[in-house]
Design a protein around this motif. Structure first.
Motif, short mmCIF file in Angstrom:
data_model
loop_
_atom_site.label_atom_id
_atom_site.label_comp_id
_atom_site.label_asym_id
_atom_site.label_seq_id
_atom_site.Cartn_x
_atom_site.Cartn_y
_atom_site.Cartn_z
N THR A 8 -5.40 19.23 -39.53
CA THR A 8 -6.16 17.97 -39.50
C THR A 8 -7.43 18.18 -38.69
O THR A 8 -7.47 18.96 -37.75
CB THR A 8 -5.37 16.82 -38.83
OG1 THR A 8 -5.05 17.20 -37.50
CG2 THR A 8 -4.11 16.49 -39.59
N GLU A 9 -8.48 17.50 -39.11
CA GLU A 9 -9.70 17.46 -38.31
C GLU A 9 -10.40 16.15 -38.58
O GLU A 9 -10.15 15.50 -39.61
CB GLU A 9 -10.63 18.65 -38.65
CG GLU A 9 -11.18 18.63 -40.04
CD GLU A 9 -12.21 19.75 -40.30
OE1 GLU A 9 -11.78 20.81 -40.81
OE2 GLU A 9 -13.40 19.55 -40.00
N THR A 10 -11.23 15.73 -37.62
CA THR A 10 -12.02 14.53 -37.86
C THR A 10 -13.48 14.91 -37.88
O THR A 10 -13.92 15.76 -37.09
CB THR A 10 -11.78 13.45 -36.78
OG1 THR A 10 -12.04 14.02 -35.51
CG2 THR A 10 -10.36 12.93 -36.82
N ARG A 11 -14.21 14.31 -38.82
CA ARG A 11 -15.67 14.48 -38.87
C ARG A 11 -16.24 13.08 -38.88
O ARG A 11 -16.14 12.37 -39.89
CB ARG A 11 -16.10 15.22 -40.13
CG ARG A 11 -15.73 16.69 -40.12
CD ARG A 11 -16.44 17.43 -41.25
NE ARG A 11 -15.60 18.49 -41.77
CZ ARG A 11 -15.77 19.07 -42.95
NH1 ARG A 11 -16.75 18.69 -43.76
NH2 ARG A 11 -14.96 20.03 -43.36
N THR A 15 -11.17 11.44 -41.53
CA THR A 15 -10.11 12.40 -41.20
C THR A 15 -9.87 13.29 -42.42
O THR A 15 -9.69 12.78 -43.53
CB THR A 15 -8.80 11.68 -40.86
OG1 THR A 15 -9.01 10.82 -39.73
CG2 THR A 15 -7.68 12.66 -40.52
N PHE A 43 -4.06 8.47 -38.15
CA PHE A 43 -5.29 8.02 -38.83
C PHE A 43 -5.33 6.49 -38.86
O PHE A 43 -6.34 5.86 -38.52
CB PHE A 43 -5.31 8.61 -40.25
CG PHE A 43 -6.20 7.89 -41.23
CD1 PHE A 43 -7.59 7.91 -41.06
CD2 PHE A 43 -5.68 7.20 -42.31
CE1 PHE A 43 -8.43 7.24 -41.97
CE2 PHE A 43 -6.50 6.53 -43.21
CZ PHE A 43 -7.88 6.55 -43.04
N ASP A 46 -6.00 4.93 -35.34
CA ASP A 46 -7.25 5.28 -34.63
C ASP A 46 -8.39 4.43 -35.19
O ASP A 46 -8.87 4.65 -36.31
CB ASP A 46 -7.51 6.78 -34.84
CG ASP A 46 -8.74 7.25 -34.07
OD1 ASP A 46 -9.56 6.39 -33.65
OD2 ASP A 46 -8.90 8.47 -33.92
N GLN A 49 -11.42 5.90 -36.98
CA GLN A 49 -11.26 6.56 -38.29
C GLN A 49 -11.17 5.53 -39.41
O GLN A 49 -10.35 4.62 -39.36
CB GLN A 49 -10.02 7.46 -38.27
CG GLN A 49 -10.14 8.62 -37.31
CD GLN A 49 -11.38 9.47 -37.62
OE1 GLN A 49 -11.45 10.12 -38.64
NE2 GLN A 49 -12.36 9.43 -36.73
N ALA A 52 -9.85 8.70 -45.12
CA ALA A 52 -9.27 10.04 -45.02
C ALA A 52 -9.35 10.76 -46.36
O ALA A 52 -9.44 10.13 -47.41
CB ALA A 52 -7.81 9.95 -44.55
#
Ligand code: CO8
Length: 260
Positions: A8-11, A15, A43, A46, A49, A52
């Motif tokens: 997983t990563e967030t930009r 997500t 996700f 948060d 966010q 996704a």
């Protein structure tokens, strides 16, 4: 929770979740379900966010199905006692109210096709292949394939696919309404992230309610769906973002969303 089968990563407000069992063509086992459930719950919780993307690692598969090796030795009664596969719809579909996209980068077979169909929409690589080949294993779809595929492409095509186990390529999937758009494989994730960023920049309550409205069409009669749509529209008129959105239009500027 430490993840072993997904990344997983967030930009920004998006997500990115990647199924990460490339040696097994990202086959879906109980551990994948537990980790995906946790990732989607994070996700959802948060507030930073807003959209996704779910994809598969490697160039070959989104997910080639439920893990056949996990299922092959499982005592038959356990499937019923555990209500096997119920978690996918309960935790990945019903509890996730924010929008998410499946970016299908290759095989989406059996449970893989079913997982992609749980998304709000599918973007397909030009190499994508969809299918419900469970009949060849002596079983049938167990995570929604017979229901969601039929609603997506109609009875005749869904029935043919379930009865023959044949695969549908990306062009046929787009023609049939299963996928929203086809993207060259090399651009798929970036395109999906860009699309998700566009959605993430929308007023968040309106995004959630648009999702709820479209999904209502699958659960109810036209009359009840139209009433639900009107009520959600009316609720949205009471939000701060509605006042901001309409003021921003009149003042010819971008909206500044509060999510209230
Ligand atoms: N489960 C576990 N392992 C898998 C799966 C899977 N679904 N799919 C592929 N793999 C593994 C292979 O076993 C192989 O592992 P290994 O190298 O250790 O032998 C590795 O991934 C690579 O696969 P292949 O060598 O087969 O790759 P190919 O390019 O030759 O073929 C295919 C690719 C066509 C996608 C082929 O792998 C295939 O047909 N896979 C199975 C597809 C399938 O049948 N999916 C449906 C599974 S069942 C399901 O999803 C729902 C079941 C609901 C009923 C439950 C009630 C019991």
């Amino acid at each position: 929770m430490t993840y072993e089968t997904i990344l997983t990563e967030t930009r920004g407000a998006v997500t990115l979740i990647t199924l990460n069992r490339p040696k097994s063509l990202n086959a879906l086992n109980s551990q994948v379900l537990a980790e995906l459930t946790d990732a989607f719950a994070q996700f959802e919780a948060d507030a930073s966010q807003r959209c996704a993307v779910l994809t598969g690692s490697g160039d070959k598969a989104f997910a080639a199905g439920a893990d056949i090796k996990e299922m092959s030795d499982k005592p038959p009664a356990d499937f019923y006692i555990e209500d096997f596969f119920s978690g996918w719809t309960a935790d990945i579909v019903k509890k996730v109210r924010k929008p998410w996209i499946a970016a299908v980068n290759g095989f989406a077979l059996g449970g893989g096709c079913e997982l992609a169909m749980m998304a709000d929409f599918i973007l397909a690589a030009d190499t994508a292949k969809f299918g419900q080949p469970e009949i060849k294993l002596g079983v049938a779809p167990g995570m929604g394939g017979s229901q969601r595929l039929t609603r997506a492409v109609g009875k005749s095509k869904a029935m043919e696919m379930c009865l023959t186990g044949r695969m549908m390529d990306a062009e046929e999937a787009e023609r049939s309404g299963l996928v929203a758009r086809i993207v060259p494989l090399a651009d798929l994730v970036e395109d999906a992230m860009k699309t998700a960023t566009t959605i993430a920049a929308m007023p968040p309550l309106a995004a959630m309610m648009n999702k709820e409205m479209v999904n209502t069409a699958f659960e109810t009669t036209l009359d009840q769906g139209l009433i639900a749509e009107r009520r959600m529209f009316q609720v949205l008129t009471a939000t701060e973002d509605k006042a901001e959105g309409m003021a921003a239009f009149v003042e010819k500027r971008a909206g500044n969303w509060k999510g209230r």
